[in-house]
Structures are given as C-alpha cells and as structure tokens.
Design an enzyme around this catalytic site. Structure first.
Site, PDB file in Angstrom:
ATOM      1  N   ASP A   1      37.950  46.331  45.150  1.00 34.86           N
ATOM      2  CA  ASP A   1      38.186  45.901  43.768  1.00 34.86           C
ATOM      3  C   ASP A   1      36.974  45.091  43.289  1.00 34.86           C
ATOM      4  O   ASP A   1      36.415  44.273  44.027  1.00 34.86           O
ATOM      5  CB  ASP A   1      39.458  45.048  43.699  1.00 34.86           C
ATOM      6  CG  ASP A   1      39.968  44.898  42.274  1.00 34.86           C
ATOM      7  OD1 ASP A   1      41.050  45.424  41.972  1.00 34.86           O
ATOM      8  OD2 ASP A   1      39.278  44.242  41.463  1.00 34.86           O
TER       9      ASP A   1
ATOM     10  N   ASN B   1      51.115  47.812  40.305  1.00 36.20           N
ATOM     11  CA  ASN B   1      51.532  47.371  38.980  1.00 36.20           C
ATOM     12  C   ASN B   1      51.880  48.592  38.137  1.00 36.20           C
ATOM     13  O   ASN B   1      51.217  49.632  38.235  1.00 36.20           O
ATOM     14  CB  ASN B   1      50.413  46.575  38.308  1.00 36.20           C
ATOM     15  CG  ASN B   1      50.057  45.312  39.079  1.00 36.20           C
ATOM     16  OD1 ASN B   1      50.943  44.655  39.635  1.00 36.20           O
ATOM     17  ND2 ASN B   1      48.781  44.982  39.131  1.00 36.20           N
TER      18      ASN B   1
ATOM     19  N   GLY C   1      51.780  44.457  34.535  1.00 31.93           N
ATOM     20  CA  GLY C   1      50.399  44.010  34.686  1.00 31.93           C
ATOM     21  C   GLY C   1      49.412  45.131  34.941  1.00 31.93           C
ATOM     22  O   GLY C   1      48.284  44.885  35.375  1.00 31.93           O
ATOM     23  N   GLN C   2      49.816  46.370  34.667  1.00 31.41           N
ATOM     24  CA  GLN C   2      48.890  47.485  34.885  1.00 31.41           C
ATOM     25  C   GLN C   2      47.846  47.526  33.784  1.00 31.41           C
ATOM     26  O   GLN C   2      48.189  47.497  32.594  1.00 31.41           O
ATOM     27  CB  GLN C   2      49.663  48.811  34.927  1.00 31.41           C
ATOM     28  CG  GLN C   2      48.762  50.001  35.238  1.00 31.41           C
ATOM     29  CD  GLN C   2      49.539  51.306  35.412  1.00 31.41           C
ATOM     30  OE1 GLN C   2      50.749  51.352  35.204  1.00 31.41           O
ATOM     31  NE2 GLN C   2      48.825  52.347  35.788  1.00 31.41           N
TER      32      GLN C   2
ATOM     33  N   HIS D   1      47.335  53.312  41.321  1.00 31.72           N
ATOM     34  CA  HIS D   1      46.533  52.722  42.388  1.00 31.72           C
ATOM     35  C   HIS D   1      47.359  51.704  43.161  1.00 31.72           C
ATOM     36  O   HIS D   1      48.201  51.012  42.606  1.00 31.72           O
ATOM     37  CB  HIS D   1      45.265  52.061  41.844  1.00 31.72           C
ATOM     38  CG  HIS D   1      45.498  51.117  40.701  1.00 31.72           C
ATOM     39  ND1 HIS D   1      45.762  51.559  39.418  1.00 31.72           N
ATOM     40  CD2 HIS D   1      45.529  49.765  40.640  1.00 31.72           C
ATOM     41  CE1 HIS D   1      45.931  50.526  38.616  1.00 31.72           C
ATOM     42  NE2 HIS D   1      45.816  49.412  39.338  1.00 31.72           N
ATOM     43  N   LEU D   2      47.090  51.650  44.457  1.00 29.14           N
ATOM     44  CA  LEU D   2      47.724  50.671  45.332  1.00 29.14           C
ATOM     45  C   LEU D   2      46.693  49.587  45.627  1.00 29.14           C
ATOM     46  O   LEU D   2      45.569  49.895  46.056  1.00 29.14           O
ATOM     47  CB  LEU D   2      48.169  51.312  46.650  1.00 29.14           C
ATOM     48  CG  LEU D   2      49.429  52.185  46.654  1.00 29.14           C
ATOM     49  CD1 LEU D   2      49.226  53.468  45.844  1.00 29.14           C
ATOM     50  CD2 LEU D   2      49.841  52.520  48.087  1.00 29.14           C
ATOM     51  N   HIS D   3      47.062  48.336  45.375  1.00 31.25           N
ATOM     52  CA  HIS D   3      46.205  47.212  45.751  1.00 31.25           C
ATOM     53  C   HIS D   3      46.541  46.832  47.198  1.00 31.25           C
ATOM     54  O   HIS D   3      47.703  46.574  47.511  1.00 31.25           O
ATOM     55  CB  HIS D   3      46.505  45.981  44.891  1.00 31.25           C
ATOM     56  CG  HIS D   3      46.221  46.123  43.431  1.00 31.25           C
ATOM     57  ND1 HIS D   3      45.112  45.550  42.821  1.00 31.25           N
ATOM     58  CD2 HIS D   3      46.912  46.737  42.437  1.00 31.25           C
ATOM     59  CE1 HIS D   3      45.157  45.805  41.513  1.00 31.25           C
ATOM     60  NE2 HIS D   3      46.227  46.514  41.259  1.00 31.25           N
TER      61      HIS D   3
END
Ligand code: AMP
Length: 113
Positions: free
Chosen positions: A30, A86, A92-93, A99-101
């Site tokens: 990120d 998200n 909060g997207q 996507h996976l954090h």
C-alpha cells in the site's frame, strides 16, 4: 468508466512495489501504509467490490485467501495480522476494485475506527 488506480497498476501504467503475482491476482505494498506491513491483494478480474462478486467467482475468492495465507508466511507475520475488505462509502472503500488489506507487524486495536 475510467480505469481505477489498481487497474493502472495491473496494466503497468503506474508503478507499485509488487510482492506477488500469478494468472489471477496481484499483491503490492500500500502506498500509504497503516501498519509496518500493509499489502493489498487484488484479483486481476475488475470486480468493483464485495457486492459485485459473482457466484462463479467463488474459486477466485478462495484463491485470494490462499495467497493471503502464503504472503503472511512469507512476510513473517507470525505474531498475527489482520485482513480487511472495505465495501462502499460507509465501509470506507476508496478504490472501486476489490482488494484485501493485509496488515501486520504491529498490535492492531479493536474495534476499527
Ligand atoms: P480502500 O479505502 O479500502 O479502498 O483502500 C484503498 C487503498 O489503496 C488505500 O489504503 C490506499 O492507500 C491504497 N492506494 C491508493 N493508491 C495506491 C497506489 N498507487 N499504490 C498502492 N496503494 C494505493
């Protein structure tokens, strides 16, 4: 619709610190990390969010989790980690590409903000 920033990363139009890639997904650091380790895992298929996952995407979704498991091992997140997805405005997207954090290397509080 214009390409998302993640589609541009997939297309190699903008740079990213890629840590993993295969035929169906990519993982990269990120740009604004929220933990010492903060990696995003994305499908190459341009799925907007959880809400747009199709039933036929089930194997792809399972694959993303196996990639998370492998990356957590490779990144030595042996003390634990968190995976966040998200969805939508209140979730909060910001980037409309699923996507996976993967967050780790620090103690993470609960509940999230
Ligand atoms: P979300 O709020 O769940 O949509 O998360 C989007 C994430 O993408 C945020 O953590 C951003 O810091 C991250 N991000 C945005 N642009 C880039 C980029 N060019 N390279 C890497 N990560 C990015």
């Amino acid at each position: 619709m214009a390409d998302t920033v993640f589609q541009k990363i997939l297309n190699r139009e903008i740079p990213a610190k890629i840590v993993y890639e295969d035929a169906s997904c990519m993982a990269f650091h990120d740009v604004a990390p929220q933990a010492p380790t903060h990696v995003l895992i994305i499908p190459k298929k341009p799925i907007e969010s959880i809400d747009q996952i199709a039933d036929e995407d089930a194997p792809l979704m399972g694959h993303l989790w196996l990639v998370v498991r492998n990356l957590a091992q490779e990144l030595q997140l042996d003390k634990g980690y968190r995976v966040v997805v998200n969805c939508g405005d209140q979730g909060g997207q910001v980037v409309d590409h699923l996507h996976l954090h993967l967050l780790g290397d620090r103690a993470l509080s609960w509940p999230p903000g």
